[in-house]
Design a protein around this motif. Structure first.
Motif, PDB file in Angstrom:
ATOM      1  N   PHE A   1      22.625   6.059  32.098  1.00 46.40           N
ATOM      2  CA  PHE A   1      22.480   5.183  30.935  1.00 46.40           C
ATOM      3  C   PHE A   1      21.031   5.194  30.473  1.00 46.40           C
ATOM      4  O   PHE A   1      20.103   5.113  31.288  1.00 46.40           O
ATOM      5  N   GLU A   2      20.844   5.282  29.167  1.00 45.29           N
ATOM      6  CA  GLU A   2      19.503   5.390  28.605  1.00 45.29           C
ATOM      7  C   GLU A   2      18.798   4.044  28.485  1.00 45.29           C
ATOM      8  O   GLU A   2      17.576   3.988  28.321  1.00 45.29           O
ATOM      9  N   GLU A   3      19.571   2.954  28.546  1.00 45.93           N
ATOM     10  CA  GLU A   3      18.953   1.629  28.417  1.00 45.93           C
ATOM     11  C   GLU A   3      17.949   1.390  29.549  1.00 45.93           C
ATOM     12  O   GLU A   3      18.203   1.735  30.697  1.00 45.93           O
ATOM     13  N   LYS A   4      16.831   0.779  29.206  1.00 51.60           N
ATOM     14  CA  LYS A   4      15.822   0.434  30.215  1.00 51.60           C
ATOM     15  C   LYS A   4      15.845  -1.067  30.457  1.00 51.60           C
ATOM     16  O   LYS A   4      16.081  -1.858  29.539  1.00 51.60           O
TER      17      LYS A   4
ATOM     18  N   ASN B   1      28.531  -0.827  29.564  1.00 48.17           N
ATOM     19  CA  ASN B   1      28.906  -0.566  28.171  1.00 48.17           C
ATOM     20  C   ASN B   1      29.109  -1.860  27.392  1.00 48.17           C
ATOM     21  O   ASN B   1      28.805  -1.941  26.187  1.00 48.17           O
ATOM     22  N   PHE B   2      29.622  -2.895  28.059  1.00 53.11           N
ATOM     23  CA  PHE B   2      29.809  -4.182  27.397  1.00 53.11           C
ATOM     24  C   PHE B   2      28.457  -4.815  27.070  1.00 53.11           C
ATOM     25  O   PHE B   2      28.270  -5.406  26.011  1.00 53.11           O
ATOM     26  N   MET B   3      27.503  -4.680  28.005  1.00 59.07           N
ATOM     27  CA  MET B   3      26.171  -5.254  27.789  1.00 59.07           C
ATOM     28  C   MET B   3      25.387  -4.509  26.718  1.00 59.07           C
ATOM     29  O   MET B   3      24.581  -5.104  26.009  1.00 59.07           O
ATOM     30  N   THR B   4      25.608  -3.202  26.633  1.00 58.56           N
ATOM     31  CA  THR B   4      24.781  -2.366  25.760  1.00 58.56           C
ATOM     32  C   THR B   4      25.674  -1.575  24.809  1.00 58.56           C
ATOM     33  O   THR B   4      25.801  -0.360  24.930  1.00 58.56           O
ATOM     34  N   PRO B   5      26.327  -2.247  23.855  1.00 59.92           N
ATOM     35  CA  PRO B   5      27.220  -1.536  22.929  1.00 59.92           C
ATOM     36  C   PRO B   5      26.466  -0.452  22.165  1.00 59.92           C
ATOM     37  O   PRO B   5      25.304  -0.631  21.798  1.00 59.92           O
ATOM     38  N   LYS B   6      27.146   0.675  21.955  1.00 57.55           N
ATOM     39  CA  LYS B   6      26.493   1.847  21.365  1.00 57.55           C
ATOM     40  C   LYS B   6      26.782   2.018  19.871  1.00 57.55           C
ATOM     41  O   LYS B   6      26.272   2.956  19.246  1.00 57.55           O
ATOM     42  N   SER B   7      27.641   1.175  19.303  1.00 58.84           N
ATOM     43  CA  SER B   7      27.995   1.330  17.895  1.00 58.84           C
ATOM     44  C   SER B   7      28.301  -0.040  17.300  1.00 58.84           C
ATOM     45  O   SER B   7      28.541  -1.011  18.036  1.00 58.84           O
TER      46      SER B   7
END
Length: 538
Positions: free
Chosen positions: A202-205, A374-380
């Motif tokens: 995951f790219e999120e930091k 994915n729930f924490m960091t939605p991509k769209s």
């Protein structure tokens, strides 16, 4: 300055450096973190010797894994450190979730009574490691702790493995029947064998920060887990807050995938973020780090005589407390199987079942962890809209709360479908499940059921006892007049009156019977020990 004082462990020269011939050992464990130490202690309780190698001589720096689930605490209790951990740690069971600045849902993880261990205990990894080292040192004839011992080469043998070890006093080779890699996400053993993870990065930091603060943000109430989606005090990102012992608080802050790591970890930039969360309370930074994470695993956890355990085998995101807990449950699954094979009590089948059962558990954990991330960091925009609608519905509707993956925490994996488990769909407690605890009473006074189960195969009967004198394992009966009574009725509630269970050394149910005889139990026992269908005896 960090609150915890790191004291170096004693380092003694290995016997190989004193002119002794290169040693051959039953088990060599690489890594003296929680997983490696737990495995060594479990093996020692089975009378099996091990050597533990670690390239450091202090416990881990920074709190790292902090959230230990009830099932993991029950494993630690069997190993002899559970009560110490529960006493030192911060117990919590209530979690609160917020969307923006409004609380949308709170949950109680342990609403039912009758469990010795709490739902979760927050305790920094360095405390856990120190407790496990102290416990391991109580087995000087069985556990050889070698600190400042760095593995620099690994070679697989037909009947074991050879490692090269470097120390401040020099290097030496050693051979082992079984090599267990518990050396973490950057496992040297895994790299030396040319093995790679498969999964998703995951790219999120995220900024992870431990602060020392005497004035609790929870007020006079008990410690809680608090999670915010898009709070006004953190630029629309997510925030997680936990309390730890010694007035230490863990804060995780989502920074976004494009965050500048060097900029974000400067103290002058971190302090304002923390103040927006905790207010004007005085605090100091104890430890911080910035990370990205991966949800991935090895294809197989067993490679000949080399076994991978914990983060060396699989990694997940930190949300949901599945990393450290999953690793300890790996060790719990492996210990009794490895001991049985080494002592000649079982064929090699249980080692392969470790691969099967823990790959299954890893996939379950990775699935939950990936969905949570994915729930924490939605991509769209569509994913963002879905998340926001779920959070909105969760205020009033229970079905929507099950979709909030960030609120879903570590649970023990059920092993239904394992080759070692005899299925019975009619049983109140399904084979493959972890055996639940409950209060019991004996001539010794009040006690706990799980203190009577585990470490060896056991048969448990609730209510009238069938005649199982020749079943081959100890038989525990919980019923009036049996010596063990059910004062609260919770044993009967959780197991079912009139049912009998075969319980594995790791406290998982291997089989369930409503009308058993000794021959039926022996067949299930043979299966649970990894014997093939042809080898099982009636």
């Amino acid at each position: 300055m960090p609150r915890y004082e790191h004291r170096p462990f004693d380092c003694r020269p290995a016997p190989e450096l004193s002119g002794a011939a290169p040693g051959r050992y039953s088990v060599v464990i690489v890594g003296a973190g929680p997983v490696g130490l737990a495995l060594a202690i479990d093996l020692a309780l089975h009378g099996v010797t091990s050597v533990v190698l670690d390239d450091n001589n202090v416990v881990s720096v920074g709190s790292r894994a902090i959230c230990w689930a009830k099932r993991t605490l029950e494993i630690f209790d069997r190993l002899g450190v559970g009560a110490t951990m529960a006493k030192k740690g911060v117990t919590w069971q209530v979690g609160r979730l917020y969307h923006r600045d409004e609380e949308i849902w709170s949950f109680d993880l342990l609403p039912e009574p009758g469990h010795r261990m709490p739902a979760f205990v927050n305790l920094q990894q360095y405390h856990v490691e120190a407790m496990l080292v102290e416990r391991a040192q109580q087995f000087p004839e069985l556990i050889d702790l070698r600190f400042k011992s760095k593995v620099t080469a690994v070679d697989q043998l037909k009947d074991g493995a050879r490692v090269t070890v470097e120390t401040p006093d020099g290097g030496y080779p050693m051979e082992t029947d079984w090599l267990v890699a518990c050396d973490g996400a950057r496992s040297f053993v895994r790299g030396a064998l040319g093995l790679e993870f498969s999964g998703q990065t995951f790219e999120e930091k995220f900024l992870i920060c431990d602060i020392e603060m005497e004035d609790s943000p929870f007020g006079a109430g008990p410690a809680e887990r608090r999670f915010w989606f898009e709070p006004s005090f953190h630029d629309g990102q997510s925030v997680l807050l936990h309390k730890q012992p010694d007035n230490i608080y863990r804060i995780d802050l989502q920074l976004g995938r494009d965050a500048d790591v060097e900029f974000e970890k400067r103290e002058e930039n971190v302090l304002p973020r923390i103040r927006r969360i905790v207010g004007d309370r005085p605090f100091s930074i104890d430890w911080m780090s910035i990370y990205r994470f991966t949800c991935a695993r090895l294809e197989r956890f067993v490679r000949g005589r080399v076994i991978f355990c914990g983060d060396s085998a699989h990694v997940v995101s930190p949300f949901g407390a599945r990393g450290g807990n999953g690793g300890i449950q790996d060790a719990d699954n492996l210990g009794w199987k490895l001991a049985a094979v080494i002592k000649g009590e079982a064929p090699a089948g249980p080692i392969e079942s470790y691969n099967d059962e823990r790959v299954h558990a890893s996939d379950e954990n990775i699935g939950h962890s990936t969905r949570a991330t994915n729930f924490m960091t939605p991509k769209s925009p569509v994913e963002t809209m879905f998340r926001d609608e779920v959070l909105h519905l969760a205020r009033d509707h229970a079905f929507a709360r099950k979709l909030i993956n960030s609120g879903r925490l570590s649970l023990p994996c059920a092993l239904a479908g394992s080759s070692l488990v005899t299925p019975n769909p009619d049983a109140p407690l399904q084979p493959g499940s972890a055996a639940p605890d409950a209060p019991i009473r004996s001539a010794d006074g009040e006690g706990w059921l799980l203190h009577r189960l585990g470490g060896e195969f056991m048969v448990l009967s609730v209510g009238p006892a069938p005649d199982l004198a020749d079943c081959g394992v100890p038989h525990l009966v919980v019923a009036p007049g049996s010596g063990f009574e059910d004062p609260t009725g919770l044993v009967a509630t959780r197991y079912g009156t009139g049912w009998t269970y075969l319980v594995r050394p790791d406290q998982h149910v291997a089989a369930a019977f409503d009308r058993p005889d000794a021959a039926t139990v022996r067949v299930a026992l043979s299966r649970a020990r990894g014997q093939s269908a042809e080898e099982r005896v009636a």
